[in-house]
Design an enzyme around this catalytic site. Sequence first.
Site, PDB file in Angstrom:
ATOM      1  N   ASP A   1     -14.595  11.294  61.059  1.00 38.05           N
ATOM      2  CA  ASP A   1     -15.155  10.377  61.943  1.00 38.05           C
ATOM      3  C   ASP A   1     -14.159  11.844  63.556  1.00 38.05           C
ATOM      4  OD1 ASP A   1     -16.254   8.673  60.698  1.00 38.05           O
ATOM      5  OD2 ASP A   1     -15.399   7.041  62.179  1.00 38.05           O
TER       6      ASP A   1
ATOM      7  N   TYR B   1     -14.064   6.372  45.682  1.00 40.48           N
ATOM      8  CA  TYR B   1     -15.386   5.585  45.897  1.00 40.48           C
ATOM      9  C   TYR B   1     -15.802   5.052  45.242  1.00 40.48           C
ATOM     10  CZ  TYR B   1     -15.343   6.178  51.196  1.00 40.48           C
ATOM     11  OH  TYR B   1     -15.293   6.804  52.419  1.00 40.48           O
TER      12      TYR B   1
ATOM     13  N   ASP C   1     -14.735  11.601  54.244  1.00 42.36           N
ATOM     14  CA  ASP C   1     -14.995  10.580  54.933  1.00 42.36           C
ATOM     15  C   ASP C   1     -13.655  10.212  56.314  1.00 42.36           C
ATOM     16  OD1 ASP C   1     -15.912   7.914  56.296  1.00 42.36           O
ATOM     17  OD2 ASP C   1     -14.154   7.195  55.549  1.00 42.36           O
TER      18      ASP C   1
ATOM     19  N   LYS D   1      -4.679  17.642  48.611  1.00 42.21           N
ATOM     20  CA  LYS D   1      -3.370  16.732  48.552  1.00 42.21           C
ATOM     21  C   LYS D   1      -2.686  16.967  48.085  1.00 42.21           C
ATOM     22  CE  LYS D   1      -0.200  14.432  51.069  1.00 42.21           C
ATOM     23  NZ  LYS D   1       0.517  15.022  52.346  1.00 42.21           N
TER      24      LYS D   1
ATOM     25  N   ASP E   1      -3.180  16.069  55.819  1.00 40.80           N
ATOM     26  CA  ASP E   1      -3.059  15.762  56.691  1.00 40.80           C
ATOM     27  C   ASP E   1      -2.421  17.090  58.149  1.00 40.80           C
ATOM     28  OD1 ASP E   1      -0.933  17.328  54.948  1.00 40.80           O
ATOM     29  OD2 ASP E   1       0.685  16.041  55.183  1.00 40.80           O
TER      30      ASP E   1
HETATM   31  C1  IPM Z   1     -20.038   6.985  56.412  1.00 37.16           C
HETATM   32  C2  IPM Z   1     -19.303   5.534  55.882  1.00 37.16           C
HETATM   33  C3  IPM Z   1     -19.409   4.786  54.611  1.00 37.16           C
HETATM   34  C4  IPM Z   1     -18.501   5.737  53.939  1.00 37.16           C
HETATM   35  C5  IPM Z   1     -19.220   3.952  54.828  1.00 37.16           C
HETATM   36  C6  IPM Z   1     -20.321   2.593  55.177  1.00 37.16           C
HETATM   37  C7  IPM Z   1     -19.393   3.060  53.099  1.00 37.16           C
HETATM   38  O1  IPM Z   1     -17.729   5.244  56.991  1.00 37.16           O
HETATM   39  O2  IPM Z   1     -20.799   7.031  55.644  1.00 37.16           O
HETATM   40  O3  IPM Z   1     -18.559   7.626  56.697  1.00 37.16           O
HETATM   41  O4  IPM Z   1     -16.524   5.391  54.058  1.00 37.16           O
HETATM   42  O5  IPM Z   1     -18.779   6.773  53.325  1.00 37.16           O
HETATM   43 MG    MG Z   2     -17.010   6.821  57.484  1.00 35.61          MG
END
Ligand code: IPM
Ligand code: MG
Length: 357
Positions: A251, A142, A247, A191, A223
């Site tokens: 999710d 990032y 990240d 990884k 993975d």
């Molecule tokens: C998160 C989001 C952010 C990230 C984006 C919006 C930049 O997906 O906080 O997980 O990738 O960190």
């Molecule tokens: Mg995210």
Amino acid sequence: MTKNIAVIKGDGIGPEIITQAVKVLTRIGELYGHTFNFNYVDMGGCAIDKYGEPLPQESIDKCLNSDSVLLGAVGGDKWNGMPASLRPEKGLLKLRAAMGVYSNNRPAKIWRQLASASPLKSEIVEKGIDFIIVRELIGGIYFGEHKTETVGNQQKATDVLVYTESEIERIGRIGFETARKRNKRLCSVEKSNVLDSSRLWKSVMHKLSEEYSDVELTDMLVDNCAMQIVKDPSQFDVIVTENMFGDILSDEASMITGSIGMIPSSSLGATSRGLYEPIHGSAPDIANKDIANPIGTILSASMMLKYSFDMEREAETIEKAVDEFLNDGYRTKDIALDGEKTVGCNECGDLIVKYIK
Ligand code: IPM
Ligand code: MG
């Protein structure tokens, strides 16, 4: 106690969900005799529209002068065509870096009332889902160099993934400390079969583990981890991983608990000033329809009370209110099963406020 909270509504559903969290904090203030001063700060697409940039210096200063920052979400289709440096997300990344919040804590815990909202089979859910992802937040790909250039007759794009030993060590310590306060099992995810940065990550984690002999350290390739999270999430206690892997995995981890709308997060660095935000995005498709789930943001406010302000009791009161809201069968649209009655974002906030007593 008096606390100054910088509040960033952001874009999309951001303003709606933040309004609910502010209501909840105000109620907590009344009940426990605290004064929370809310200082509103522009960031994201709305700041681009107003100032031509996603995070003006004035916004950074307001955040750095606050006791903590509460954020809704940023981004939306309207700004998708902007150059990378002017995207709403850039504001968020800049804020995380300016605040030095390298450690992002994302819990994946299933609320028993929502077990049937999980997409996993009930026999997997019944084994329990309760783990934390500790995500490195201000390093890695990032924050490495990003560039797009023309080479010959085509475009070439580069994103650099860099980690230094000290960056890995400080997040590793948070991973071990977090595990120490829980079930003492830390899974380091990388990884290392492909990436140098991951091989360094792994070796730093193993060196650190000598200092934390009470914590059991295991290694897992990212993975495989993605697979294990859906196959048997009960095996995890604390996962520590780099920025991008965290990240993606967070999710996935949120989804198995029923809805990404329920998951809060805290981001901390060297001081008690933290950045608190739900892990979901700005969901422009459902903005201004009063159907967003504000619980991830409300629980982020609760994390702020606990981790930045040492208000453990107050934080628990919020969690209890959410628990009772769910117990009484209230659901926002994202966590409702077919046929279940739903409440809107605003009503959800009002109800949770009522349960705070
Ligand atoms: C998160 C989001 C952010 C990230 C984006 C919006 C930049 O997906 O906080 O997980 O990738 O960190
Ligand atoms: Mg995210």
